[in-house]
Design an enzyme around this catalytic site. Structure first.
Site, PDB file in Angstrom:
ATOM      1  CE  LYS A  83      -4.285   1.000   2.581  1.00  0.00           C
ATOM      2  NZ  LYS A  83      -4.873   0.810   3.927  1.00  0.00           N
TER       3      LYS A  83
HETATM    4  O1  G3P Z   1      -7.910   1.937   6.377  1.00  0.00           O
HETATM    5  C1  G3P Z   1      -8.261   3.220   6.015  1.00  0.00           C
HETATM    6  C2  G3P Z   1      -9.687   3.593   6.254  1.00  0.00           C
HETATM    7  O2  G3P Z   1     -10.567   2.564   5.927  1.00  0.00           O
HETATM    8  C3  G3P Z   1      -9.929   4.240   7.565  1.00  0.00           C
HETATM    9  O3  G3P Z   1     -11.267   4.584   7.758  1.00  0.00           O
HETATM   10  O4  G3P Z   1     -13.035   5.371   9.315  1.00  0.00           O
HETATM   11  O5  G3P Z   1     -10.633   5.946   9.787  1.00  0.00           O
HETATM   12  O6  G3P Z   1     -11.843   7.017   7.909  1.00  0.00           O
HETATM   13  P1  G3P Z   1     -11.701   5.804   8.738  1.00  0.00           P
END
Ligand code: G3P
Length: 219
Positions: A83
């Site tokens: 990634k």
């Molecule tokens: O892994 C990255 C992403 O899915 C994180 O989500 O909820 O922290 O915006 P969030």
């Protein structure tokens, strides 16, 4: 649509993987730091639990260092997807790593042009963040629809749309309607896709009637 789990919690991943419901895993530097475990050991264990792609993120910001870290992470197991962030340097690293045969997930995508550039750089996956746009009062689902429309215009763009920052059952339904390839979900969101009060009510009624009937199911 494929379902990935967005987590570095091996116990949670193992439990969900046992149900045969997931096709891959995404991790990020925050999850890995929170686990307190060395990244290579952690990713190797997740890769042994799940057959599909397991995203492991570089921490460098220069192309050269991202490529170096990506090669290390990508060699942990055949199902690692390296990634990299959606920066100019990240796209150059993506191009090098995919040319070398690694799967690459380009993350932190917040615009259709960024997604287009990730696809041009040969990304295996691009990760638009739905919830974080919603947080800014910008509809994250519009972004998924734009990327889907653009990718569908060009057969040569083979990058899969991996919807990240997906937080609600409605997000899942909407990105499925739009035609996203993959959704990655926190482990706690998966069961909420299944629960419905009318299912619970109906099941309770069926079981009450069954008990009154006094039957059993046997060979
Ligand atoms: O892994 C990255 C992403 O899915 C994180 O989500 O909820 O922290 O915006 P969030």
């Amino acid at each position: 649509m494929k379902f990935f789990v967005d987590s570095a919690d091996v116990d949670a991943i193992r439990e969900i993987a046992g149900n045969g419901l997931i096709d891959g895993v995404t991790t990020n530097p925050s999850f890995v730091a929170c686990s307190g475990r060395p990244i290579k050991e952690l990713i190797a264990e997740i890769c042994s639990v799940v057959d599909g792609p397991v995203s492991a993120e570089v921490a460098a910001t220069s192309t050269e260092e991202m490529v170096r870290e990506g090669r290390i992470l990508g060699s942990v197991a055949p199902n690692v997807a390296v990634k990299v962030p959606l920066t100019w340097e990240g796209l150059k690293a993506c191009n090098v790593l995919t040319t070398e045969g690694f799967m690459v997930n380009v993350t932190l995508c917040f615009s259709a042009n960024q997604a287009l550039m990730a696809a041009k750089a040969g990304a295996t996956f691009v990760s638009p963040f739905v919830g974080r746009l919603d947080d800014l009062n910008i509809d994250g689902l519009d972004l998924i629809a734009e990327i889907r429309a653009i990718f569908d215009n060009y057969d040569a763009l083979e990058t899969e749309i991996l919807c990240a920052s997906v937080r609600t059952p409605n997000h899942v339904k909407q990105v499925a309607l739009i035609g996203a390839d993959i959704v990655t979900l926190p482990p706690e969101v998966l069961p909420t896709l299944v629960s419905h009060p009318l299912t619970d009510k109906g099941l309770a009624a069926f079981l009450a009637d069954w008990e009154k009937g006094g039957q059993t199911i046997e060979e």
